[in-house]
Enzyme design. Structure first.
Site, PDB file in Angstrom:
ATOM      1  N   HIS A 165      58.828  45.044  43.200  1.00  0.00           N
ATOM      2  CA  HIS A 165      57.424  45.459  43.209  1.00  0.00           C
ATOM      3  C   HIS A 165      56.809  45.517  41.814  1.00  0.00           C
ATOM      4  O   HIS A 165      55.804  46.181  41.626  1.00  0.00           O
ATOM      5  CB  HIS A 165      57.289  46.861  43.840  1.00  0.00           C
ATOM      6  CG  HIS A 165      57.273  46.859  45.345  1.00  0.00           C
ATOM      7  ND1 HIS A 165      58.330  46.426  46.087  1.00  0.00           N
ATOM      8  CD2 HIS A 165      56.322  47.253  46.228  1.00  0.00           C
ATOM      9  CE1 HIS A 165      58.036  46.565  47.379  1.00  0.00           C
ATOM     10  NE2 HIS A 165      56.819  47.049  47.490  1.00  0.00           N
ATOM     11  N   ASP A 198      54.392  40.574  43.490  1.00  0.00           N
ATOM     12  CA  ASP A 198      55.684  40.073  43.980  1.00  0.00           C
ATOM     13  C   ASP A 198      55.580  39.482  45.383  1.00  0.00           C
ATOM     14  O   ASP A 198      56.451  38.723  45.793  1.00  0.00           O
ATOM     15  CB  ASP A 198      56.708  41.211  44.010  1.00  0.00           C
ATOM     16  CG  ASP A 198      56.714  42.018  42.735  1.00  0.00           C
ATOM     17  OD1 ASP A 198      57.723  42.019  42.042  1.00  0.00           O
ATOM     18  OD2 ASP A 198      55.680  42.664  42.427  1.00  0.00           O
ATOM     19  N   GLU A 211      46.121  43.618  53.362  1.00  0.00           N
ATOM     20  CA  GLU A 211      46.836  44.690  54.046  1.00  0.00           C
ATOM     21  C   GLU A 211      46.271  46.048  53.631  1.00  0.00           C
ATOM     22  O   GLU A 211      46.099  46.309  52.442  1.00  0.00           O
ATOM     23  CB  GLU A 211      48.324  44.597  53.705  1.00  0.00           C
ATOM     24  CG  GLU A 211      48.949  43.355  54.328  1.00  0.00           C
ATOM     25  CD  GLU A 211      50.170  42.844  53.582  1.00  0.00           C
ATOM     26  OE1 GLU A 211      50.775  43.599  52.802  1.00  0.00           O
ATOM     27  OE2 GLU A 211      50.508  41.661  53.777  1.00  0.00           O
ATOM     28  N   SER A 229      50.957  39.555  56.773  1.00  0.00           N
ATOM     29  CA  SER A 229      51.120  38.098  56.827  1.00  0.00           C
ATOM     30  C   SER A 229      50.536  37.492  55.553  1.00  0.00           C
ATOM     31  O   SER A 229      49.437  36.947  55.552  1.00  0.00           O
ATOM     32  CB  SER A 229      50.356  37.530  58.038  1.00  0.00           C
ATOM     33  OG  SER A 229      50.694  38.184  59.223  1.00  0.00           O
ATOM     34  N   GLU A 230      51.297  37.618  54.474  1.00  0.00           N
ATOM     35  CA  GLU A 230      50.740  37.161  53.187  1.00  0.00           C
ATOM     36  C   GLU A 230      50.353  35.689  53.223  1.00  0.00           C
ATOM     37  O   GLU A 230      49.324  35.286  52.670  1.00  0.00           O
ATOM     38  CB  GLU A 230      51.727  37.418  52.045  1.00  0.00           C
ATOM     39  CG  GLU A 230      51.779  38.869  51.572  1.00  0.00           C
ATOM     40  CD  GLU A 230      52.624  39.761  52.475  1.00  0.00           C
ATOM     41  OE1 GLU A 230      53.279  39.224  53.389  1.00  0.00           O
ATOM     42  OE2 GLU A 230      52.608  40.992  52.265  1.00  0.00           O
TER      43      GLU A 230
END
Ligand SMILES: Cc1ncc(C[n+]2csc(CCOP(=O)(O)OP(=O)(O)O)c2C)c(N)n1
Ligand SMILES: [Mg+2]
Length: 823
Positions: A599, A557, A501, A531-532
């Site tokens: 995070h 995370d 990203e 879209s991990e």
């Protein structure tokens, strides 16, 4: 957002409606008689033959699972068998037009697809190529079994090879296609274009997209077909796969020579059921699965529903979809309907469907209707059909007899030292270029890169000639060191692609990629959808095809979003392939700070816990570059941890700083950062600097000389330097920013106790973060280990410090309280 595409408010605020095109449903209408001019008799008979072989194969497994016997031979198969009885025509129709460059990925129910694709490959290959493949595959281990009593042609031999290899794999035999390490749900055979099948529902979704990406970027021939079930349409990663596969940039932004859609067919093998639930009508709202294509892109993914009960309808669809792909208009989506007569698995009591429904479909059973059509069209006689049926039975029985026999088909011996799994968990190779035939495509020489020029003005060391710290702005820091390693790798390996990203234009959320956008064309560095799962899953597919990926998840995370892809896919395919495949993926994840609970967590322990991943965590620029260089030339999947706290950290440990040229830091070797004789402190990641401060204070205020060791690597890890240090100090404290409970430090502490118990004067003590959410930056010193926590723990558990009073409660009563309360 690339600057060349402006978002014009006039355009996007215009009134209007979106027009959808009709999605074709079961449009194929020819009879077999009408098709006789388009297929030879031989081809039509082969379609019938292949369907019989698959049905017989699956019936045999059904018998074994239900009765533990086949043709009077007793056999107990303990593993799974998700059978595709009823679905044969779908698999055979699909494979008909595919060559070995066309790659299929499948699901837990893919025996039929394996056999259909293999039989089609055998038909298409000449004898010499077939022999070459069979002889070369695992040194001819599988071939040796079938060759012994072979009579007939090379194609006959190859059919025996295929059926036996698949069955021996299902029965977990060393002579199986994947040495028995894959099994029923994962068997595959790449030389015939049969790529990994996946026991995770929808698991092949994003992996297939990555495989298609590899073909597209590296201009490899063939298409990719993703065979996943209708119920997998509810899986997040499948949606991510569809998003990733249809990104506008392929058709709008990539340079002309790489412009166009991915060569991919997302084929939903729609048998109308999950295990027992009905996607259409119960668990999903699409009614007709093909509708899904409509929302993905203006082409609606060329979606259509195809009658999978008619092999000729499937062949027709694959032919047309291949043309769409060849025109650069992929990817496409097929909703291929079929029906499984067998249960989901042999234990299925069929409580979810009526007998009448099954019978309705059985009336249409392609294994009855297709031969009837063949006879009606005068393509074959009943006798010829009967011969095909008996031929299938003979083939399957022959393979079964061999696969069931432990003398002929032994299992792998996993009990001896350096056994197959010892050797295949990692591939441990160094390969600079995954494709030595090609030069890497870059947009400018390294020395003209604007960032390289900027860095040339900086000090490579963080210290001046007197050993005094320089201002950070004047030095090469960790983010620069990483950039240098990456730039070098992009200039060395032609298949290397980087994505995640905000990697392009923005330069990566933490400016690590800045300078790469200028250096690389779109198809080598690009932004992905958020879209991990697909970022990691596509990397897996890209690597399985033979490429190398540098993928990034912005924050550690976010690994939760890609859990399956990291822990089941990236980690496992090398060993599940029996060592056949490699997984050169470097997955960068950064441990955050300042951004609160979602995070800032360090998940090194999760990654280290799952076998099959290498895990490193550099804390210095020298190591960041050296470890990244090693990772980007290795063949194993690496989780590359970074800490956002220290991206601007210059090199203060290694004399001369970060070398300009190429060097590697081997995985697994901890580094001694400070010498000492009274106490060893072992750290992971950014905690190193706080441990160094603690060591300084312990020396100054308490006369305790600490040896500080930076682990650098978690998996693999060489304990020797730590044990050597403990032999000297007899005491050890371990510190990292990971929450203390279940942290990898606990594993290290236990291992050190086991390996050096007699050397220890005190138990190894772990100082991690509190077992809380990460609080706001302003109060996070109550959470992360700081020097004071290290000194408190030394005083409380290792060696009492004269005149010292513990600053923060950490005595045994407090630790017992925390544990009792789940804190
Ligand atoms: C992620 C995941 N969830 C659940 C399962 C358990 N499971 C195995 S098969 C299956 C149904 C799959 O249905 P579908 O995708 O339509 O494939 P089919 O079995 O019909 O071929 C389920 C729920 C699994 N293997 N993986
Ligand atoms: Mg299904």
């Amino acid at each position: 957002m690339p600057k060349i595409q402006e978002i014009n408010p006039k355009e996007v605020r215009k009134r209007g409606t979106i027009e959808f095109r009709p999605i074709p449903l079961n449009q194929y209408s020819k009879t077999l008689s009408e098709e006789t001019g388009n297929f030879s008799k031989e081809q039509l008979l082969h379609i019938q033959r292949d369907m019989f072989i698959i049905r017989t194969f699956e019936n045999m497994l059904n018998e074994i699972k239900l009765r533990e016997s086949y043709h009077g031979i007793k056999y107990n198969h303990r593993g799974p068998a998700h059978l595709s009885i009823g679905q044969e025509s779908e698999a055979v129709g699909q494979a008909f037009l595919l060559g070995i460059d066309d790659h299929i990925f499948g699901s837990h129910r893919s025996h039929g697809e394996i056999l259909a694709k293999g039989l089609s490959a055998i038909e298409g290959l000449d004898d010499q190529k077939l022999l070459e493949i069979m002889k070369g595959y695992f040194d001819g281990d599988c071939l040796a079994v079938v060759e012994k009593d072979a009579s007939g042609s090379v194609k006959d031999l190859a059919m025996d090879f295929l059926i036996y290899g698949a069955l021996a794999e299902i029965f977990a035999r060393r002579t199986g296609f994947n040495k028995g390490l894959g099994g029923s749900m994962h068997a595959f055979f790449p030389p015939f274009g049969i790529f990994p099948n996946n026991a995770i529902v929808g698991g092949s979704g994003d992996i297939s997209v990555g495989a298609a990406l590899y073909k597209h970027i590296n201009k490899k021939p063939g298409i990719v077909i993703c065979n996943i079930g209708d119920a997998s349409a509810g899986c997040g990663p499948v949606w991510e796969a569809l998003c990733f596969a249809t990104m506008d940039q392929f058709k709008k932004l990539w340079d002309q020579s790489h412009r166009g859609g991915l060569p991919l067919i997302m084929n939903f093998v729609n048998n109308f059921y999950g295990m027992g639930a009905q996607p259409s009508g119960e668990t999903m709202g699409f009614e007709v699965l093909a509708r899904l294509g409509a929302g993905m892109n203006p082409d609606q993914m060329h979606a259509e529903r195809v009658d999978g009960f008619n092999p000729l309808a499937v062949i027709d669809a694959i032919r047309r979809k291949k043309e769409v792909i060849a025109a650069g208009d992929g990817p496409v989506l097929l909703d291929t309907i079929t029906y499984r007569f067998s249960g989901h698995s042999p234990s299925d009591a069929s409580a979810y469907r009526t007998k009448e429904e099954v019978e309705m479909w059985q009336e249409l059973d392609p294994l009855k209707t297709f031969p009837a059509e063949l006879i009606k069209a005068k393509v074959a006689t009943q006798k010829e059909i009967d011969n095909l049926q008996s031929h299938a039975e003979a083939l399957v029985l022959k393979a079964f007899k061999k696969a069931a026999d432990l003398e002929i088909s032994p299992r792998v011996d996993l009990k001896k030292t350096n056994c197959l799994l010892d050797r295949t968990m990692n591939s441990n190779q160094t390969i600079e270029s995954m494709d030595t035939q090609r030069q890497p495509e870059v947009l400018m020489p390294k020395d003209q890169n604007p960032r390289v020029r900027l860095l040339a003005k900086r000090s490579r060391s963080g210290l001046d000639e007197n050993g005094k710290p320089l201002s950070k702005q004047k030095c090469i820091c960790i983010r620069d060191a990483l950039f240098e390693a990456m730039l070098d790798a992009f200039n060395t390996g032609p298949t290397l692609v980087g994505y995640g990203e905000e990697n392009r234009d923005w330069g990566g959320a933490f400016a690590v990629y800045r300078g790469l956008t200028e250096a690389l064309p779109y198809h080598r560095l690009f932004n992905t959808s958020i879209s991990e799962a697909a970022i990691v899953g596509t990397a897996v597919g890209y690597a399985l095809e033979g490429g190398r990926v540098l993928a990034e998840l912005m924050y550690c995370d976010f690994m939760g979003r890609a859990g399956d892809e990291i822990f089941n896919q990236m980690a496992k395919w090398q060993s599940m392939s029996g060592g056949l495949l490699k997984m050169p993926i470097v997955l960068r994840v950064s441990v955050g700070s300042k951004y609160g609970a979602q995070h800032s967590q360090d998940w090194t322990s999760m990654c280290s816990h799952v076998p099959g991943l290498k895990v490193v965590f550099p804390a210095t620029p020298y190591d960041a570059k050296g470890l990244m260089n090693t990772a980007l030339r290795g063949t194993d999947p690496v989780i590359f941890f970074e800490s956002q706290r220290i991206y601007d950290q210059p090199e203060i440990f290694v004399e001369g700083g970060v070398p300009e040229g190429f060097y590697e830091v081997p995985f697994g070797e901890p580094a001694i950062r400070r010498k000492g004789g009274d106490l060893t402190i072992l750290t992971i990641g950014a905690t190193l600097y706080r441990a160094m401060d603690a060591a300084e204070t312990l020396k100054k205020d308490h006369g305790l000389s600490c040896e500080v060791i930076d682990a650098r690597s978690l998996v693999p890890f060489n304990y020797q330097p730590v044990i050597d240090s403990v032999r000297k100090t007899h005491k050890i404290l371990l510190a990292s920013d990971a929450c203390e409970r279940g942290s990898f430090l606990q594993t290290m502490a236990a291992k050190i106790t086991q390996l050096a118990f007699n050397e220890l004067d005190a138990p190894p003590v772990v100082v991690g973060a509190r077992n809380w959410i990460t609080p706001a930056d302003e109060v996070e010193d109550a959470f992360f280990p700081y020097p004071v926590d290290i000194i408190d723990a030394v005083h409380e558990y290792i060696v009492p410090l004269a005149g010292y009073t513990t600053v923060r409660p950490c005595d045994t009563a407090e630790l017992m309280r925390r544990s009792a309360e789940g804190l």
